[in-house]
Write a protein that holds these residues in place. Structure first.
Motif, PDB file in Angstrom:
ATOM      1  N   HIS A  16     -49.511  76.752  96.189  1.00 40.66           N
ATOM      2  CA  HIS A  16     -50.255  76.750  94.929  1.00 40.66           C
ATOM      3  C   HIS A  16     -49.747  75.685  93.970  1.00 40.66           C
ATOM      4  O   HIS A  16     -50.538  75.118  93.206  1.00 40.66           O
ATOM      5  CB  HIS A  16     -50.229  78.133  94.293  1.00 40.66           C
ATOM      6  CG  HIS A  16     -51.063  79.123  95.043  1.00 40.66           C
ATOM      7  ND1 HIS A  16     -52.434  79.072  95.053  1.00 40.66           N
ATOM      8  CD2 HIS A  16     -50.719  80.161  95.846  1.00 40.66           C
ATOM      9  CE1 HIS A  16     -52.915  80.045  95.812  1.00 40.66           C
ATOM     10  NE2 HIS A  16     -51.884  80.714  96.309  1.00 40.66           N
ATOM     11  N   ALA A  17     -48.449  75.375  94.003  1.00 44.66           N
ATOM     12  CA  ALA A  17     -47.891  74.354  93.114  1.00 44.66           C
ATOM     13  C   ALA A  17     -48.455  72.972  93.426  1.00 44.66           C
ATOM     14  O   ALA A  17     -48.652  72.162  92.518  1.00 44.66           O
ATOM     15  CB  ALA A  17     -46.369  74.331  93.230  1.00 44.66           C
ATOM     16  N   ARG A  18     -48.743  72.714  94.690  1.00 47.90           N
ATOM     17  CA  ARG A  18     -49.281  71.402  95.058  1.00 47.90           C
ATOM     18  C   ARG A  18     -50.803  71.376  95.049  1.00 47.90           C
ATOM     19  O   ARG A  18     -51.416  70.358  95.383  1.00 47.90           O
ATOM     20  CB  ARG A  18     -48.749  70.946  96.407  1.00 47.90           C
ATOM     21  CG  ARG A  18     -49.157  71.789  97.585  1.00 47.90           C
ATOM     22  CD  ARG A  18     -48.621  71.256  98.909  1.00 47.90           C
ATOM     23  NE  ARG A  18     -49.277  70.049  99.371  1.00 47.90           N
ATOM     24  CZ  ARG A  18     -50.446  70.029 100.010  1.00 47.90           C
ATOM     25  NH1 ARG A  18     -51.102  71.139 100.244  1.00 47.90           N
ATOM     26  NH2 ARG A  18     -50.972  68.898 100.410  1.00 47.90           N
ATOM     27  N   GLY A  19     -51.432  72.479  94.674  1.00 48.67           N
ATOM     28  CA  GLY A  19     -52.890  72.531  94.618  1.00 48.67           C
ATOM     29  C   GLY A  19     -53.519  72.559  95.997  1.00 48.67           C
ATOM     30  O   GLY A  19     -54.521  71.888  96.243  1.00 48.67           O
ATOM     31  N   GLY A  20     -52.955  73.328  96.889  1.00 48.43           N
ATOM     32  CA  GLY A  20     -53.430  73.398  98.260  1.00 48.43           C
ATOM     33  C   GLY A  20     -54.870  73.857  98.400  1.00 48.43           C
ATOM     34  O   GLY A  20     -55.574  73.441  99.317  1.00 48.43           O
ATOM     35  N   LEU A  21     -55.339  74.696  97.487  1.00 49.80           N
ATOM     36  CA  LEU A  21     -56.724  75.167  97.560  1.00 49.80           C
ATOM     37  C   LEU A  21     -57.709  74.034  97.309  1.00 49.80           C
ATOM     38  O   LEU A  21     -58.785  73.985  97.914  1.00 49.80           O
ATOM     39  CB  LEU A  21     -56.965  76.293  96.558  1.00 49.80           C
ATOM     40  CG  LEU A  21     -56.332  77.638  96.900  1.00 49.80           C
ATOM     41  CD1 LEU A  21     -56.526  78.613  95.743  1.00 49.80           C
ATOM     42  CD2 LEU A  21     -56.922  78.197  98.171  1.00 49.80           C
ATOM     43  N   GLN A  22     -57.354  73.110  96.426  1.00 51.75           N
ATOM     44  CA  GLN A  22     -58.255  72.003  96.115  1.00 51.75           C
ATOM     45  C   GLN A  22     -58.158  70.878  97.144  1.00 51.75           C
ATOM     46  O   GLN A  22     -59.128  70.170  97.386  1.00 51.75           O
ATOM     47  CB  GLN A  22     -57.952  71.430  94.722  1.00 51.75           C
ATOM     48  CG  GLN A  22     -58.340  72.335  93.577  1.00 51.75           C
ATOM     49  CD  GLN A  22     -57.366  73.481  93.362  1.00 51.75           C
ATOM     50  OE1 GLN A  22     -56.202  73.384  93.693  1.00 51.75           O
ATOM     51  NE2 GLN A  22     -57.859  74.586  92.816  1.00 51.75           N
ATOM     52  N   GLN A  23     -56.981  70.708  97.758  1.00 48.61           N
ATOM     53  CA  GLN A  23     -56.786  69.574  98.659  1.00 48.61           C
ATOM     54  C   GLN A  23     -57.310  69.830 100.062  1.00 48.61           C
ATOM     55  O   GLN A  23     -57.931  68.955 100.658  1.00 48.61           O
ATOM     56  CB  GLN A  23     -55.307  69.204  98.709  1.00 48.61           C
ATOM     57  CG  GLN A  23     -54.829  68.685  97.375  1.00 48.61           C
ATOM     58  CD  GLN A  23     -53.414  68.188  97.422  1.00 48.61           C
ATOM     59  OE1 GLN A  23     -52.879  67.904  98.485  1.00 48.61           O
ATOM     60  NE2 GLN A  23     -52.793  68.077  96.267  1.00 48.61           N
ATOM     61  N   ALA A  24     -57.072  70.990 100.611  1.00 47.51           N
ATOM     62  CA  ALA A  24     -57.530  71.358 101.956  1.00 47.51           C
ATOM     63  C   ALA A  24     -57.221  70.266 102.980  1.00 47.51           C
ATOM     64  O   ALA A  24     -58.046  69.923 103.811  1.00 47.51           O
ATOM     65  CB  ALA A  24     -59.022  71.695 101.946  1.00 47.51           C
ATOM     66  N   ASP A  25     -56.009  69.714 102.905  1.00 48.99           N
ATOM     67  CA  ASP A  25     -55.592  68.677 103.836  1.00 48.99           C
ATOM     68  C   ASP A  25     -54.800  69.296 105.001  1.00 48.99           C
ATOM     69  O   ASP A  25     -54.738  70.510 105.147  1.00 48.99           O
ATOM     70  CB  ASP A  25     -54.764  67.618 103.106  1.00 48.99           C
ATOM     71  CG  ASP A  25     -53.552  68.200 102.396  1.00 48.99           C
ATOM     72  OD1 ASP A  25     -53.344  69.426 102.450  1.00 48.99           O
ATOM     73  OD2 ASP A  25     -52.803  67.414 101.779  1.00 48.99           O
ATOM     74  N   GLY A  26     -54.212  68.453 105.799  1.00 48.39           N
ATOM     75  CA  GLY A  26     -53.452  68.928 106.953  1.00 48.39           C
ATOM     76  C   GLY A  26     -52.260  69.776 106.559  1.00 48.39           C
ATOM     77  O   GLY A  26     -51.947  70.762 107.227  1.00 48.39           O
ATOM     78  N   LEU A  27     -51.585  69.395 105.473  1.00 41.18           N
ATOM     79  CA  LEU A  27     -50.437  70.179 105.016  1.00 41.18           C
ATOM     80  C   LEU A  27     -50.881  71.559 104.552  1.00 41.18           C
ATOM     81  O   LEU A  27     -50.214  72.552 104.820  1.00 41.18           O
ATOM     82  CB  LEU A  27     -49.694  69.442 103.895  1.00 41.18           C
ATOM     83  CG  LEU A  27     -48.453  70.137 103.340  1.00 41.18           C
ATOM     84  CD1 LEU A  27     -47.443  70.449 104.447  1.00 41.18           C
ATOM     85  CD2 LEU A  27     -47.813  69.290 102.248  1.00 41.18           C
ATOM     86  N   ALA A  28     -52.006  71.638 103.872  1.00 34.01           N
ATOM     87  CA  ALA A  28     -52.524  72.932 103.423  1.00 34.01           C
ATOM     88  C   ALA A  28     -52.840  73.821 104.627  1.00 34.01           C
ATOM     89  O   ALA A  28     -52.552  75.019 104.622  1.00 34.01           O
ATOM     90  CB  ALA A  28     -53.765  72.746 102.564  1.00 34.01           C
ATOM     91  N   ARG A  29     -53.399  73.228 105.659  1.00 34.37           N
ATOM     92  CA  ARG A  29     -53.696  73.996 106.880  1.00 34.37           C
ATOM     93  C   ARG A  29     -52.412  74.457 107.554  1.00 34.37           C
ATOM     94  O   ARG A  29     -52.322  75.588 108.036  1.00 34.37           O
ATOM     95  CB  ARG A  29     -54.535  73.165 107.829  1.00 34.37           C
ATOM     96  CG  ARG A  29     -55.937  72.938 107.321  1.00 34.37           C
ATOM     97  CD  ARG A  29     -56.706  71.994 108.218  1.00 34.37           C
ATOM     98  NE  ARG A  29     -57.917  71.557 107.555  1.00 34.37           N
ATOM     99  CZ  ARG A  29     -59.127  71.823 108.011  1.00 34.37           C
ATOM    100  NH1 ARG A  29     -59.291  72.496 109.122  1.00 34.37           N
ATOM    101  NH2 ARG A  29     -60.175  71.405 107.354  1.00 34.37           N
TER     102      ARG A  29
END
Length: 70
Positions: A34-47
C-alpha cells in the motif's frame, strides 16, 4: 484467547511462533504494497506481492491448524 490463557505454552510452541512470524511478514508485505501504491500500479512487483501475501496467509492457516499437534 488461547495466548492470553497460556502464554508460556504458546511461546514454547514452534507452530505458534512461526505463525506469528508469518503474520508479521504478511503485515509488512501489505504495508509495503500500500505504501508504494500497488493497487494503482498493478505491475509485476504488485503481482509478486499479491502471490507472496497469498502464500504467507496460507502458511498462517496451516501453522494455526498445527498448533494443537506440535
Amino acid at each position: 484467547g488461547l495466548f492470553a490463557a497460556h502464554p508460556g505454552e504458546m511461546l514454547a510452541n514452534r507452530a505458534f511462533v512461526i505463525k506469528m512470524g508469518l503474520v508479521f511478514a504478511a503485515g509488512m508485505n501489505a504495508a509495503a504494497f500500500h505504501a508504494r501504491g500497488g493497487l494503482q500500479q498493478a505491475d509485476g512487483l504488485a503481482r509478486a506481492q499479491t502471490l507472496l501475501s497469498l502464500g504467507l496467509w496460507l502458511g498462517v492457516m496451516i501453522c494455526g491448524r498445527w498448533i494443537a499437534y506440535v
